[in-house]
Design a protein around this motif. Sequence first.
Motif, PDB file in Angstrom:
ATOM      1  N   LEU A  83       2.973  -6.573 -14.109  1.00 43.50           N
ATOM      2  CA  LEU A  83       2.928  -6.139 -12.710  1.00 43.50           C
ATOM      3  C   LEU A  83       4.019  -6.778 -11.866  1.00 43.50           C
ATOM      4  N   ALA A  84       4.436  -7.962 -12.233  1.00 46.25           N
ATOM      5  CA  ALA A  84       5.492  -8.633 -11.467  1.00 46.25           C
ATOM      6  C   ALA A  84       6.770  -7.802 -11.426  1.00 46.25           C
ATOM      7  N   ARG A  85       6.961  -6.930 -12.406  1.00 53.75           N
ATOM      8  CA  ARG A  85       8.158  -6.079 -12.429  1.00 53.75           C
ATOM      9  C   ARG A  85       8.073  -4.932 -11.432  1.00 53.75           C
ATOM     10  N   HIS A  86       6.872  -4.645 -10.947  1.00 56.21           N
ATOM     11  CA  HIS A  86       6.680  -3.453 -10.120  1.00 56.21           C
ATOM     12  C   HIS A  86       6.189  -3.755  -8.707  1.00 56.21           C
ATOM     13  N   VAL A  87       5.783  -4.981  -8.461  1.00 53.83           N
ATOM     14  CA  VAL A  87       5.232  -5.347  -7.157  1.00 53.83           C
ATOM     15  C   VAL A  87       6.328  -5.934  -6.277  1.00 53.83           C
ATOM     16  N   THR A  88       6.407  -5.443  -5.048  1.00 55.77           N
ATOM     17  CA  THR A  88       7.356  -5.970  -4.059  1.00 55.77           C
ATOM     18  C   THR A  88       6.616  -6.220  -2.751  1.00 55.77           C
ATOM     19  N   GLY A  89       7.284  -6.880  -1.805  1.00 50.99           N
ATOM     20  CA  GLY A  89       6.686  -7.115  -0.495  1.00 50.99           C
ATOM     21  C   GLY A  89       5.586  -8.140  -0.534  1.00 50.99           C
ATOM     22  N   ALA A  90       5.939  -9.386  -0.804  1.00 51.02           N
ATOM     23  CA  ALA A  90       4.946 -10.435  -1.015  1.00 51.02           C
ATOM     24  C   ALA A  90       4.024 -10.631   0.185  1.00 51.02           C
ATOM     25  N   ASP A  91       4.559 -10.552   1.409  1.00 49.59           N
ATOM     26  CA  ASP A  91       3.743 -10.787   2.603  1.00 49.59           C
ATOM     27  C   ASP A  91       2.646  -9.734   2.739  1.00 49.59           C
ATOM     28  N   ARG A  92       3.034  -8.476   2.645  1.00 45.81           N
ATOM     29  CA  ARG A  92       2.041  -7.400   2.769  1.00 45.81           C
ATOM     30  C   ARG A  92       1.100  -7.397   1.578  1.00 45.81           C
ATOM     31  N   LEU A  93       1.623  -7.718   0.411  1.00 47.29           N
ATOM     32  CA  LEU A  93       0.780  -7.767  -0.782  1.00 47.29           C
ATOM     33  C   LEU A  93      -0.321  -8.800  -0.610  1.00 47.29           C
ATOM     34  N   GLY A  94       0.016  -9.959  -0.035  1.00 49.12           N
ATOM     35  CA  GLY A  94      -0.991 -10.997   0.156  1.00 49.12           C
ATOM     36  C   GLY A  94      -2.141 -10.525   1.018  1.00 49.12           C
ATOM     37  N   THR A  95      -1.831  -9.798   2.073  1.00 51.39           N
ATOM     38  CA  THR A  95      -2.877  -9.283   2.959  1.00 51.39           C
ATOM     39  C   THR A  95      -3.773  -8.287   2.239  1.00 51.39           C
TER      40      THR A  95
ATOM     41  N   ALA B 114      -5.940 -10.001  -0.412  1.00 53.84           N
ATOM     42  CA  ALA B 114      -7.075 -10.698   0.201  1.00 53.84           C
ATOM     43  C   ALA B 114      -8.178  -9.718   0.590  1.00 53.84           C
ATOM     44  N   SER B 115      -7.794  -8.562   1.112  1.00 52.35           N
ATOM     45  CA  SER B 115      -8.789  -7.545   1.484  1.00 52.35           C
ATOM     46  C   SER B 115      -9.523  -7.015   0.265  1.00 52.35           C
ATOM     47  N   LEU B 116      -8.788  -6.780  -0.817  1.00 53.90           N
ATOM     48  CA  LEU B 116      -9.422  -6.292  -2.041  1.00 53.90           C
ATOM     49  C   LEU B 116     -10.358  -7.333  -2.630  1.00 53.90           C
ATOM     50  N   ALA B 117      -9.934  -8.604  -2.617  1.00 56.59           N
ATOM     51  CA  ALA B 117     -10.782  -9.672  -3.139  1.00 56.59           C
ATOM     52  C   ALA B 117     -12.069  -9.774  -2.322  1.00 56.59           C
ATOM     53  N   ALA B 118     -11.955  -9.616  -1.012  1.00 54.51           N
ATOM     54  CA  ALA B 118     -13.140  -9.646  -0.159  1.00 54.51           C
ATOM     55  C   ALA B 118     -14.058  -8.469  -0.450  1.00 54.51           C
ATOM     56  N   ALA B 119     -13.453  -7.309  -0.701  1.00 51.76           N
ATOM     57  CA  ALA B 119     -14.253  -6.127  -1.014  1.00 51.76           C
ATOM     58  C   ALA B 119     -15.032  -6.317  -2.308  1.00 51.76           C
ATOM     59  N   THR B 120     -14.387  -6.871  -3.314  1.00 51.17           N
ATOM     60  CA  THR B 120     -15.085  -7.077  -4.589  1.00 51.17           C
ATOM     61  C   THR B 120     -16.160  -8.143  -4.466  1.00 51.17           C
TER      62      THR B 120
ATOM     63  N   ASP C  29     -11.939  -0.602   7.163  1.00 47.78           N
ATOM     64  CA  ASP C  29     -11.728   0.424   8.183  1.00 47.78           C
ATOM     65  C   ASP C  29     -10.499   1.268   7.851  1.00 47.78           C
ATOM     66  N   ASP C  30     -10.300   2.326   8.614  1.00 46.92           N
ATOM     67  CA  ASP C  30      -9.243   3.284   8.301  1.00 46.92           C
ATOM     68  C   ASP C  30      -7.856   2.641   8.348  1.00 46.92           C
ATOM     69  N   ALA C  31      -7.629   1.752   9.312  1.00 46.27           N
ATOM     70  CA  ALA C  31      -6.318   1.119   9.423  1.00 46.27           C
ATOM     71  C   ALA C  31      -6.032   0.261   8.188  1.00 46.27           C
ATOM     72  N   ALA C  32      -7.026  -0.497   7.748  1.00 45.18           N
ATOM     73  CA  ALA C  32      -6.844  -1.340   6.565  1.00 45.18           C
ATOM     74  C   ALA C  32      -6.670  -0.486   5.316  1.00 45.18           C
ATOM     75  N   LEU C  33      -7.384   0.637   5.259  1.00 44.22           N
ATOM     76  CA  LEU C  33      -7.251   1.531   4.112  1.00 44.22           C
ATOM     77  C   LEU C  33      -5.844   2.117   4.049  1.00 44.22           C
ATOM     78  N   ARG C  34      -5.295   2.492   5.202  1.00 39.81           N
ATOM     79  CA  ARG C  34      -3.931   3.014   5.241  1.00 39.81           C
ATOM     80  C   ARG C  34      -2.924   1.945   4.806  1.00 39.81           C
ATOM     81  N   GLU C  35      -3.163   0.711   5.222  1.00 41.45           N
ATOM     82  CA  GLU C  35      -2.267  -0.368   4.827  1.00 41.45           C
ATOM     83  C   GLU C  35      -2.319  -0.604   3.321  1.00 41.45           C
ATOM     84  N   MET C  36      -3.505  -0.548   2.747  1.00 40.29           N
ATOM     85  CA  MET C  36      -3.623  -0.688   1.295  1.00 40.29           C
ATOM     86  C   MET C  36      -2.818   0.388   0.584  1.00 40.29           C
ATOM     87  N   LEU C  37      -2.944   1.619   1.061  1.00 38.20           N
ATOM     88  CA  LEU C  37      -2.202   2.714   0.443  1.00 38.20           C
ATOM     89  C   LEU C  37      -0.701   2.542   0.628  1.00 38.20           C
ATOM     90  N   ALA C  38      -0.303   2.088   1.798  1.00 38.44           N
ATOM     91  CA  ALA C  38       1.125   1.908   2.063  1.00 38.44           C
ATOM     92  C   ALA C  38       1.741   0.880   1.122  1.00 38.44           C
TER      93      ALA C  38
END
Length: 285
Positions: A101-113, A116-122, A249-258
Amino acid sequence: MIDDRMDRERQLWRALEAVHAVVYFAPEAKAAYAGLGLRGFWMGYFASRAAALGAVGPRLVTAVFFGFAPRMVQRALPRAWELAEPHRVAAARAEVARTVLARHVTGADRLGTVTASLAAATAGLEFAGRPLAAAHAELAADTDPVGSLWRSATVLREYRGDGHNAALVAAGVNGVQANVWTAATGRLVPEQREFRGWTEREWAEAAVALGRRGWLDADGALTGRGREERAELERCTDRAASPAFAGIDDAALREMLAVLAPVASAIADAGAVPYPNAMGVPQPR
């Protein structure tokens, strides 16, 4: 608005599926499991996906994986546990995920957010009736952001999968019939029967059984009723999976997709997860 929300959720499920599935197709996976003494692709697959459950036998794995012929699982388990302990296999799988995954993931700041949201959801999920998701949720948290993303994607992927299997059982569809029915949608590879260990006779008998229900025609193609029942199965799966995103919420869901949609697209474009594949999940978009 409800339809828009459902569409975004489905897009997110597809993205999470791609993030999770790199561990099945990456060449690093085969090498990692071979290094533990596991023999061949399928022993590595069954052992790595089941490792969160502990040193379980083939009957339980056949039940929770659902679509595989029992004899295929029996060729891998319990022999795999004599070669490598489950905790070692689980650790190797997580390392493969981080590396790929390290080869395909970019944007460390947004990824962290997002991570964290996904970890909270689980962390907030109720796992009753979700054995494979619960087992993966029991694994230790990963402090690496990419590793944490993969762990959350895996818990959520298996959460949805557990619900999908329950919907199939409720519809009176067994493992081989589930494969034949999905194959009729055109979303599976031509080698699906072999990849799931079913004989030609078992495959043909499943097609006949689905034909009796009016879901397949004489040529094995989906009928109108078969498409309607398939759509209802997917709606049941969506409903069963909906608690996973209920607190987002919808805003967080859009951010996840983005953040995650480009990752999933990069994975698909690189062939790290091929489409179509034996999982039958549509390509992320």
